[in-house]
Motif scaffolding. Structure first.
Motif, PDB file in Angstrom:
ATOM      1  N   THR A 114       0.915  -1.188  -0.054  1.00  0.00           N
ATOM      2  CA  THR A 114      -0.037  -0.032   0.003  1.00  0.00           C
ATOM      3  C   THR A 114       0.837   1.074   0.033  1.00  0.00           C
ATOM      4  O   THR A 114       0.271   2.380  -0.318  1.00  0.00           O
ATOM      5  CB  THR A 114      -1.023  -0.012   1.192  1.00  0.00           C
ATOM      6  N   GLY A 115       2.061   1.307   0.150  1.00  0.00           N
ATOM      7  CA  GLY A 115       3.130   2.384   0.020  1.00  0.00           C
ATOM      8  C   GLY A 115       2.723   3.422   1.214  1.00  0.00           C
ATOM      9  O   GLY A 115       2.335   3.028   2.393  1.00  0.00           O
ATOM     10  N   GLU A 136       1.348  -3.699   3.993  1.00  0.00           N
ATOM     11  CA  GLU A 136       2.585  -3.124   3.658  1.00  0.00           C
ATOM     12  C   GLU A 136       3.794  -3.787   4.390  1.00  0.00           C
ATOM     13  O   GLU A 136       3.716  -3.850   5.749  1.00  0.00           O
ATOM     14  CB  GLU A 136       2.442  -1.505   3.857  1.00  0.00           C
ATOM     15  N   THR A 151      -2.052   6.714  -7.302  1.00  0.00           N
ATOM     16  CA  THR A 151      -1.127   6.345  -6.281  1.00  0.00           C
ATOM     17  C   THR A 151       0.129   7.295  -6.356  1.00  0.00           C
ATOM     18  O   THR A 151       0.169   8.050  -7.276  1.00  0.00           O
ATOM     19  CB  THR A 151      -0.577   4.870  -6.414  1.00  0.00           C
ATOM     20  N   GLU A 152       0.885   7.238  -5.314  1.00  0.00           N
ATOM     21  CA  GLU A 152       2.137   8.057  -5.127  1.00  0.00           C
ATOM     22  C   GLU A 152       3.093   7.884  -6.466  1.00  0.00           C
ATOM     23  O   GLU A 152       3.377   8.796  -6.991  1.00  0.00           O
ATOM     24  CB  GLU A 152       2.934   7.918  -4.127  1.00  0.00           C
ATOM     25  N   VAL A 208       7.033  -2.577   4.862  1.00  0.00           N
ATOM     26  CA  VAL A 208       8.216  -1.697   5.128  1.00  0.00           C
ATOM     27  C   VAL A 208       7.487  -0.696   6.144  1.00  0.00           C
ATOM     28  O   VAL A 208       6.673   0.011   6.062  1.00  0.00           O
ATOM     29  CB  VAL A 208       8.881  -1.018   4.146  1.00  0.00           C
ATOM     30  N   PHE A 231       1.587  -0.578  -8.620  1.00  0.00           N
ATOM     31  CA  PHE A 231       3.069  -0.463  -8.888  1.00  0.00           C
ATOM     32  C   PHE A 231       3.738  -1.467  -7.876  1.00  0.00           C
ATOM     33  O   PHE A 231       4.831  -0.965  -7.285  1.00  0.00           O
ATOM     34  CB  PHE A 231       3.335   1.179  -8.626  1.00  0.00           C
TER      35      PHE A 231
HETATM   36  N1  SAM Z   1       1.598   1.125  -4.116  1.00  0.00           N
HETATM   37  C1  SAM Z   1       2.273   2.459  -3.910  1.00  0.00           C
HETATM   38  C2  SAM Z   1       2.206   3.262  -4.934  1.00  0.00           C
HETATM   39  O1  SAM Z   1       1.788   2.787  -6.124  1.00  0.00           O
HETATM   40  O2  SAM Z   1       2.590   4.396  -4.764  1.00  0.00           O
HETATM   41  C3  SAM Z   1       3.853   1.769  -3.378  1.00  0.00           C
HETATM   42  C4  SAM Z   1       4.622   1.089  -4.862  1.00  0.00           C
HETATM   43  S1  SAM Z   1       6.188   0.550  -4.035  1.00  0.00           S
HETATM   44  C5  SAM Z   1       7.005   0.468  -5.704  1.00  0.00           C
HETATM   45  C6  SAM Z   1       5.683  -1.047  -3.816  1.00  0.00           C
HETATM   46  C7  SAM Z   1       5.235  -1.051  -2.377  1.00  0.00           C
HETATM   47  O3  SAM Z   1       4.958  -2.620  -2.015  1.00  0.00           O
HETATM   48  C8  SAM Z   1       6.497  -0.810  -1.399  1.00  0.00           C
HETATM   49  O4  SAM Z   1       6.139   0.073  -0.111  1.00  0.00           O
HETATM   50  C9  SAM Z   1       6.873  -1.955  -0.853  1.00  0.00           C
HETATM   51  O5  SAM Z   1       7.409  -2.128   0.286  1.00  0.00           O
HETATM   52  C10 SAM Z   1       5.493  -2.671  -0.604  1.00  0.00           C
HETATM   53  N2  SAM Z   1       5.746  -4.368  -1.151  1.00  0.00           N
HETATM   54  C11 SAM Z   1       6.641  -5.133  -1.739  1.00  0.00           C
HETATM   55  N3  SAM Z   1       6.575  -6.339  -1.385  1.00  0.00           N
HETATM   56  C12 SAM Z   1       5.621  -6.513  -0.546  1.00  0.00           C
HETATM   57  C13 SAM Z   1       5.071  -7.702   0.050  1.00  0.00           C
HETATM   58  N4  SAM Z   1       5.640  -8.843  -0.225  1.00  0.00           N
HETATM   59  N5  SAM Z   1       4.281  -7.455   1.002  1.00  0.00           N
HETATM   60  C14 SAM Z   1       3.748  -6.241   1.406  1.00  0.00           C
HETATM   61  N6  SAM Z   1       4.148  -4.988   0.853  1.00  0.00           N
HETATM   62  C15 SAM Z   1       5.062  -5.239   0.051  1.00  0.00           C
END
Ligand code: SAM
Length: 212
Positions: A47-48, A69, A191-192, A71, A116
């Motif tokens: 969810t970022g 999420e 999204t961001e 992180v 994303f």
């Molecule tokens: N969805 C947001 C956006 O579109 O702005 C964030 C995109 S960012 C590239 C991907 C996000 O997915 C990051 O915040 C990352 O920490 C999270 N993420 C990646 N793998 C994940 C997992 N296995 N479980 C939960 N979150 C995850």
């Protein structure tokens, strides 16, 4: 998604335990009890910083939104938005998507959003892509029959990979859009990452797929 390391993130998430569910598997099979209603449950994976889920929660007040999420320093930003706006229909899970079948019961979720997702471009990392078949097996288990996955990305390779992965899994593609922003859709919540990439002129891909 990058976030400055926040040593206080863990404490902050624990303090906001009305928004970040502390032991999410306790709600397995009974997530509507968390919201004290019988509204459908939509899950955003990765969810970022929370812009999408907040926008969706405002647009659809009769849907319960849950964001997962992995992180904590990133999740903090999403939680801060909820603390500020106080929507009654959003909560978060601080965990890895790989655990969704421990957290949700069978047929409990109505819709899953993958926005994303990290593309993991190297073949040796394909298993980490959130549309790899082992993730699809888990999504199938927690989604209601006919429940859908909505995927948005700027990454053509992840998009192609996901279309193939959905098809090989026997899913039905309900929609495939190659340039989401070509026509202005006022209902699309950005999204961001979507804002960042579309500002650079990159096309945004979207597809909707259902298990049959
Ligand atoms: N969805 C947001 C956006 O579109 O702005 C964030 C995109 S960012 C590239 C991907 C996000 O997915 C990051 O915040 C990352 O920490 C999270 N993420 C990646 N793998 C994940 C997992 N296995 N479980 C939960 N979150 C995850």
């Amino acid at each position: 998604m990058r976030a400055r390391y926040k040593p206080w993130a863990d404490d902050y998430l624990k303090e906001n335990n009305n928004i970040v569910v502390p032991n999410p598997s306790d709600y397995k099979g009974d997530w509507q009890a968390k919201f004290t209603n019988h509204a459908p449950i939509h899950l955003e994976i990765g969810t970022g910083k929370g812009q999408f889920i907040m926008g969706m929660a405002q647009q659809f007040p009769n849907v319960n939104f849950i964001g997962i999420e992995v992180v904590q320093s990133i999740l903090v930003s999403a939680v801060q938005k909820v603390v500020e706006e106080q929507p009654g229909n959003v909560c978060f899970i601080s965990d890895d998507a790989d655990n969704v079948t421990d957290i949700f019961g069978e047929n409990e979720v109505d819709k899953i959003y993958l926005n994303f997702s990290d593309p993991w471009p190297k073949n040796k990392h394909a298993k980490r892509r959130l549309t790899y078949k082992t993730f699809l097996e888990q999504y199938q288990s927690i989604l209601k029959p006919g429940g859908e996955i909505v995927l948005k990305t700027d990454n053509m390779h992840l998009f192609e990979y996901s279309l193939v992965s959905f098809s090989q899994f026997g899913m039905e593609l309900e929609e495939v859009v190659l340039d989401l922003h070509e026509f202005n859709d006022p209902t699309n919540i950005m999204t961001e990452y979507e804002e960042k990439f579309s500002a650079k002129g990159q096309p945004i891909y979207r597809c909707r797929a259902t298990f049959v």
